[in-house]
Design a protein around this motif. Sequence first.
Motif, short mmCIF file in Angstrom:
data_model
loop_
_atom_site.label_atom_id
_atom_site.label_comp_id
_atom_site.label_asym_id
_atom_site.label_seq_id
_atom_site.Cartn_x
_atom_site.Cartn_y
_atom_site.Cartn_z
N UNK A 145 20.63 -19.57 9.36
CA UNK A 145 20.53 -17.96 9.20
C UNK A 145 21.36 -17.36 7.93
N UNK A 146 22.31 -18.22 7.65
CA UNK A 146 23.21 -17.88 6.41
C UNK A 146 22.17 -17.92 5.29
N UNK A 147 21.76 -19.07 5.28
CA UNK A 147 20.72 -19.31 3.95
C UNK A 147 19.67 -18.37 3.89
N UNK A 148 19.08 -17.87 5.10
CA UNK A 148 18.17 -16.75 4.81
C UNK A 148 18.56 -15.49 4.49
N UNK A 149 20.16 -15.38 4.36
CA UNK A 149 20.56 -13.88 4.02
C UNK A 149 20.94 -14.03 2.71
N UNK A 150 21.18 -15.22 2.30
CA UNK A 150 21.64 -15.28 0.83
C UNK A 150 20.60 -15.38 -0.12
N UNK A 151 20.72 -14.70 -1.31
CA UNK A 151 19.78 -14.82 -2.83
C UNK A 151 19.88 -15.88 -3.32
N UNK A 152 19.01 -16.32 -4.25
CA UNK A 152 18.86 -17.33 -5.07
C UNK A 152 20.16 -17.95 -5.62
N UNK A 153 21.19 -17.03 -5.81
CA UNK A 153 22.35 -17.39 -6.44
C UNK A 153 23.29 -17.85 -5.64
N UNK A 154 22.88 -17.88 -4.17
CA UNK A 154 24.12 -18.11 -3.24
C UNK A 154 24.37 -19.71 -2.91
N UNK A 155 25.44 -19.91 -2.45
CA UNK A 155 25.42 -21.42 -2.42
C UNK A 155 25.97 -21.56 -0.53
#
Length: 306
Positions: A48-58
């Motif tokens: 769920x965190x990955x779904x919320x993050x943009x391409x630049x997120x980790x």
Amino acid sequence: MEFQHSDYHNIYSHHEPVLLKESIENLITDQNGIYIDATFGGGGHSYAILRKLNKGGTLIAFDQDKESIKRNFIKDKRFHLFHNNFIHIRDILNQNNIKKVSGILADLGLSSLQIDDPERGFSNQLNCPLDMRMNQESSYSAQNVLNECSKKELFNIFYEYGEFKNARKIVEKILKKRFQKKITTSLDLINLFFIHGSFKRRKRFFARLFQSIRIEVNNEINILKDFLLKSSKIIRKGGRIAIISYHSLEDRITKYFFKKGILINKINLKNLPFRMIHKKVIKPSLQEIIRNPRSRSARLRIGEKA
Ligand SMILES: C[S@@+](CC[C@H](N)C(=O)[O-])C[C@H]1O[C@@H](n2cnc3c(N)ncnc32)[C@H](O)[C@@H]1O
């Protein structure tokens, strides 16, 4: 992209993430930030965190259970999973040249995958060997606790971790039994105690008994305190730490830490204050409890670095 409950179920059906919406929505303040999921488990919160993050997120995740790592289903360039105890959070970040992060989530306790596996010895509902190690490489199991700890050590475990007022009586029974025969299975332990009263009362007693042994086996309280201290040093200003706990001991430690900047063992963090995002602790809705009864004891607290 908004997370739908059904998305998660389509991917992974064995373990339902607890307080998912409440934790993720409060955790993420920068969609391009670096986040930590300290307790990967079945991967529901990570997903769920990955779904919320943009391409630049980790997203960096940890789990000390190698079964959980093996079951990882997430393949994403922004995602890095470590088989490690979250007590090593700072070392892992240092090794990866990361100084500060935007958010840290820890969903403490056990995953359903662990509880339901009789080999792991966590459940008091199944007759299984007493093990309870989250990290299968550790050499300290529930059998070591019950058969080798001294009278004083056992008393502390049941008094401190189980909050049993009659801890002394519990210890006497264990000492007497182990003198005759080693305590090796959950049934050995359950058969030692006759609990008067309702089914609910018996259930509560054994849940607390098993939980206190599990806390000792995995050193959960000391590790949580250390983790909160370390997390407070790596979270950036305005970043958030979200802790989901399942018993009052963990929740009390988290609450004091966020509210007063102190750990219960009186380490003062005057220069590291947090702001509580919600005055009241967040609990699962009735709908969630009906859908997933194991969520009923979950408590979420979120602290923002001031
Ligand atoms: C409640 S589950 C997490 C479930 C997860 N949030 C999900 O959505 O599937 C807790 C997990 O944290 C892991 N864990 C508990 N304490 C840990 C620690 N100190 N270091 C690393 N992992 C830990 C356990 O092995 C377990 O897999």
